[in-house]
Enzyme design. Sequence first.
Site, mmCIF file in Angstrom:
data_model
loop_
_atom_site.group_PDB
_atom_site.id
_atom_site.type_symbol
_atom_site.label_atom_id
_atom_site.label_comp_id
_atom_site.label_asym_id
_atom_site.label_seq_id
_atom_site.Cartn_x
_atom_site.Cartn_y
_atom_site.Cartn_z
ATOM 1 N N GLY A 236 0.556 -1.127 0.119
ATOM 2 C CA GLY A 236 0.046 -0.184 -0.132
ATOM 3 C C GLY A 236 0.916 1.573 -0.398
ATOM 4 O O GLY A 236 0.440 2.540 0.134
ATOM 5 N N GLU A 271 3.411 -6.445 1.283
ATOM 6 C CA GLU A 271 3.611 -7.067 0.019
ATOM 7 C C GLU A 271 3.479 -6.235 -0.631
ATOM 8 O O GLU A 271 2.587 -5.706 -1.685
ATOM 9 C CB GLU A 271 2.378 -7.188 -0.032
ATOM 10 C CG GLU A 271 1.956 -8.852 1.021
ATOM 11 C CD GLU A 271 0.167 -9.317 1.427
ATOM 12 O OE1 GLU A 271 -0.195 -8.279 1.042
ATOM 13 O OE2 GLU A 271 0.501 -10.375 2.289
ATOM 14 N N GLY A 273 3.665 -3.405 -3.884
ATOM 15 C CA GLY A 273 3.195 -3.754 -5.895
ATOM 16 C C GLY A 273 4.069 -2.264 -6.250
ATOM 17 O O GLY A 273 5.169 -2.534 -6.886
ATOM 18 N N ARG A 310 -5.851 2.790 -15.615
ATOM 19 C CA ARG A 310 -6.310 3.559 -13.830
ATOM 20 C C ARG A 310 -6.640 4.818 -14.406
ATOM 21 O O ARG A 310 -7.922 5.190 -13.913
ATOM 22 C CB ARG A 310 -4.339 3.651 -14.173
ATOM 23 C CG ARG A 310 -3.695 2.177 -13.590
ATOM 24 C CD ARG A 310 -2.688 2.601 -12.170
ATOM 25 N NE ARG A 310 -3.151 2.816 -10.518
ATOM 26 C CZ ARG A 310 -3.345 4.029 -10.313
ATOM 27 N NH1 ARG A 310 -2.622 5.126 -10.743
ATOM 28 N NH2 ARG A 310 -3.373 4.761 -9.009
ATOM 29 N N TYR A 314 -10.168 4.895 -12.271
ATOM 30 C CA TYR A 314 -9.892 5.943 -10.813
ATOM 31 C C TYR A 314 -9.640 7.224 -11.240
ATOM 32 O O TYR A 314 -9.105 7.907 -9.925
ATOM 33 C CB TYR A 314 -8.543 5.581 -9.561
ATOM 34 C CG TYR A 314 -7.996 4.275 -9.680
ATOM 35 C CD1 TYR A 314 -9.220 3.326 -9.181
ATOM 36 C CD2 TYR A 314 -7.754 2.964 -10.533
ATOM 37 C CE1 TYR A 314 -8.982 1.883 -9.069
ATOM 38 C CE2 TYR A 314 -7.072 2.004 -10.748
ATOM 39 C CZ TYR A 314 -7.820 1.124 -9.775
ATOM 40 O OH TYR A 314 -7.885 -0.358 -10.041
ATOM 41 N N CYS A 341 -14.242 3.195 -27.470
ATOM 42 C CA CYS A 341 -15.423 3.622 -27.600
ATOM 43 C C CYS A 341 -16.149 3.906 -26.565
ATOM 44 O O CYS A 341 -17.299 2.441 -25.876
ATOM 45 C CB CYS A 341 -16.725 2.799 -28.900
ATOM 46 S SG CYS A 341 -15.912 2.250 -30.023
ATOM 47 N N GLU A 342 -15.520 4.484 -25.379
ATOM 48 C CA GLU A 342 -16.152 4.727 -24.349
ATOM 49 C C GLU A 342 -15.773 6.137 -23.342
ATOM 50 O O GLU A 342 -14.524 7.198 -23.954
ATOM 51 C CB GLU A 342 -15.648 3.939 -22.780
ATOM 52 C CG GLU A 342 -15.660 2.209 -23.397
ATOM 53 C CD GLU A 342 -16.546 1.679 -22.337
ATOM 54 O OE1 GLU A 342 -17.595 2.713 -21.905
ATOM 55 O OE2 GLU A 342 -16.847 0.660 -22.785
ATOM 56 N N TYR A 370 0.398 -2.139 -12.279
ATOM 57 C CA TYR A 370 -1.454 -1.380 -12.851
ATOM 58 C C TYR A 370 -1.343 -1.284 -14.098
ATOM 59 O O TYR A 370 -2.784 -1.101 -14.022
ATOM 60 C CB TYR A 370 -2.298 -1.028 -11.147
ATOM 61 C CG TYR A 370 -1.968 -1.694 -10.023
ATOM 62 C CD1 TYR A 370 -2.464 -2.657 -9.787
ATOM 63 C CD2 TYR A 370 -1.717 -0.399 -9.206
ATOM 64 C CE1 TYR A 370 -1.756 -3.196 -8.026
ATOM 65 C CE2 TYR A 370 -0.822 -1.911 -7.419
ATOM 66 C CZ TYR A 370 -1.764 -2.872 -7.734
ATOM 67 O OH TYR A 370 -1.282 -3.312 -6.069
HETATM 68 N N1 LLP Z 1 -1.582 -7.211 -0.145
HETATM 69 C C1 LLP Z 1 -2.893 -7.465 -0.974
HETATM 70 C C2 LLP Z 1 -3.361 -7.928 -0.149
HETATM 71 C C3 LLP Z 1 -3.550 -6.322 -2.088
HETATM 72 O O1 LLP Z 1 -4.480 -6.665 -1.908
HETATM 73 C C4 LLP Z 1 -2.472 -5.488 -2.292
HETATM 74 C C5 LLP Z 1 -3.121 -4.690 -3.373
HETATM 75 C C6 LLP Z 1 -1.621 -5.173 -2.074
HETATM 76 C C7 LLP Z 1 -0.594 -6.284 -1.391
HETATM 77 C C8 LLP Z 1 0.272 -4.556 -2.873
HETATM 78 O O2 LLP Z 1 -0.152 -3.175 -2.778
HETATM 79 P P1 LLP Z 1 0.412 -1.679 -3.248
HETATM 80 O O3 LLP Z 1 2.292 -1.927 -2.753
HETATM 81 O O4 LLP Z 1 0.653 -2.302 -4.572
HETATM 82 O O5 LLP Z 1 -0.428 -0.383 -3.320
HETATM 83 N N2 LLP Z 1 -5.639 -1.692 -8.888
HETATM 84 C C9 LLP Z 1 -5.292 -0.332 -8.068
HETATM 85 C C10 LLP Z 1 -4.695 -1.155 -6.851
HETATM 86 C C11 LLP Z 1 -4.983 -2.595 -6.533
HETATM 87 C C12 LLP Z 1 -4.886 -2.522 -5.273
HETATM 88 C C13 LLP Z 1 -5.465 -4.035 -5.129
HETATM 89 N N3 LLP Z 1 -4.755 -4.587 -3.871
HETATM 90 C C14 LLP Z 1 -4.778 0.973 -8.710
HETATM 91 O O6 LLP Z 1 -3.880 0.868 -9.630
HETATM 92 O O7 LLP Z 1 -4.689 2.110 -8.213
#
Ligand code: LLP
Length: 409
Positions: A236, A271, A273, A310, A314, A341-342, A370
């Site tokens: 996150g 975790e 990302g 994205r 969002y 077409c959106e 993402y």
């Molecule tokens: N762990 C879990 C259980 C998660 O659900 C997620 C992301 C992460 C870790 C990784 O989170 P990060 O470090 O990447 O923030 N598609 C959306 C983001 C969806 C995130 C879903 N879960 C976007 O493009 O902003």
Amino acid sequence: MQNFRYVGKNLFIEKLSIKNFLKKQKTPFYIYSENQIVTNFLKFKNTFKKTNPLICFAAKSNSNLNILRVLGKLGAGADVVSGGELLKALKAGIKAKKIVFSGVGKTEEELKIAINKNILLINCESESEAKLVNSLAKKLRKKVSIGFRLNPNIDAKTHKNISTGKAENKFGLSIKSFKIFLKKINSLKNINLDALSVHIGSQILNDAPFKKTLNVMSKLIKELRLNLKYVDLGGGFGINYTNKEKPINLNKYSKLVENFSKKLNCKIIFEPGRSIIGNTGLLISKVQFIKKGANKNFIILDAGMNDFMRPALYDAFHQIIPVSKNSAKTKGKIEFVGPICESTCKFGIYKNYQRINENDFIAITNVGAYGSSLSSNYNTRPLIAEILINKNKLRYIRKKQNLLKLISS
Ligand code: LLP
């Protein structure tokens, strides 16, 4: 984004001039800097070096096999949310004992894969799931390590669509329900509760919600006298998409995590990302047409919302920069849009942008997380190429999808 820069008027990624590369490469495509991936991972690792956590890269943010390989070689584990991601992480050489499996609706088939492969933790999100894991483990004659994902009811102060830790969100189990479940857990002989996990949301720029979560976890673990091997604190961590934003500073939080891990004598799992992969990628696109609108000009790109979702999903801001700079200005407002077409297939409105012509090229920035992983075949468009660059060496880590294959069903 230190690996993207202008040399004179031209945009470079690492040592590659995008302008020159475009002589032989058709747009649109994703291009990533390998050095930026390595830098981000090592920076994260270094921030938490005293805690020495297991860093499970959230494969959903970018599940390209070669990117998983790069991270696996650096020692990363993987956080997966499907059987597909799990198998991909293993294929990329990430050891099963470094893989955690999250998700609210894992299927029996997916759980069997996880159990058979002996992954580190299945992070259950409901009592029913834990019972299913137990019965599958019994059939397969195994004892399975599980974590339980809690919903701490904490507002991560992020976009409502990527907030996951509030009571109204479907994720995790409330503390009340968890306490009720805990009374029954001894009857489930084929699972061990080895971990608790939380993930309160994504693109969080302030450390306060993380600190709050840590407090809630610490209190609960002490109150219930849980003897855990791991605490999985999720991901996150936010990055800066605009020049005004600042990426989250984790230094203070890292000290709290260090104390937490020592006091409870458990290994920490993260975790991340976006913070590892977000700023490593560009989406290069061509200006297909320019069309006059009532009060702005539409710059119609060859990249669409199917390639990069994205902004449509969002309202996310991603700076659009020219591949070659010039010093002239366009008059009035322009809007970068895609061909789908959106009405939501659009990427941003700019005033006083530099002069822009048909067949010019632009780069949409910070698309590593993402971006490709959320792309689709909407409008029967093939998935686009992905390229990984290291200094001036480039590798096609995904070829553009074959159109004939795409139209076969
Ligand atoms: N762990 C879990 C259980 C998660 O659900 C997620 C992301 C992460 C870790 C990784 O989170 P990060 O470090 O990447 O923030 N598609 C959306 C983001 C969806 C995130 C879903 N879960 C976007 O493009 O902003």
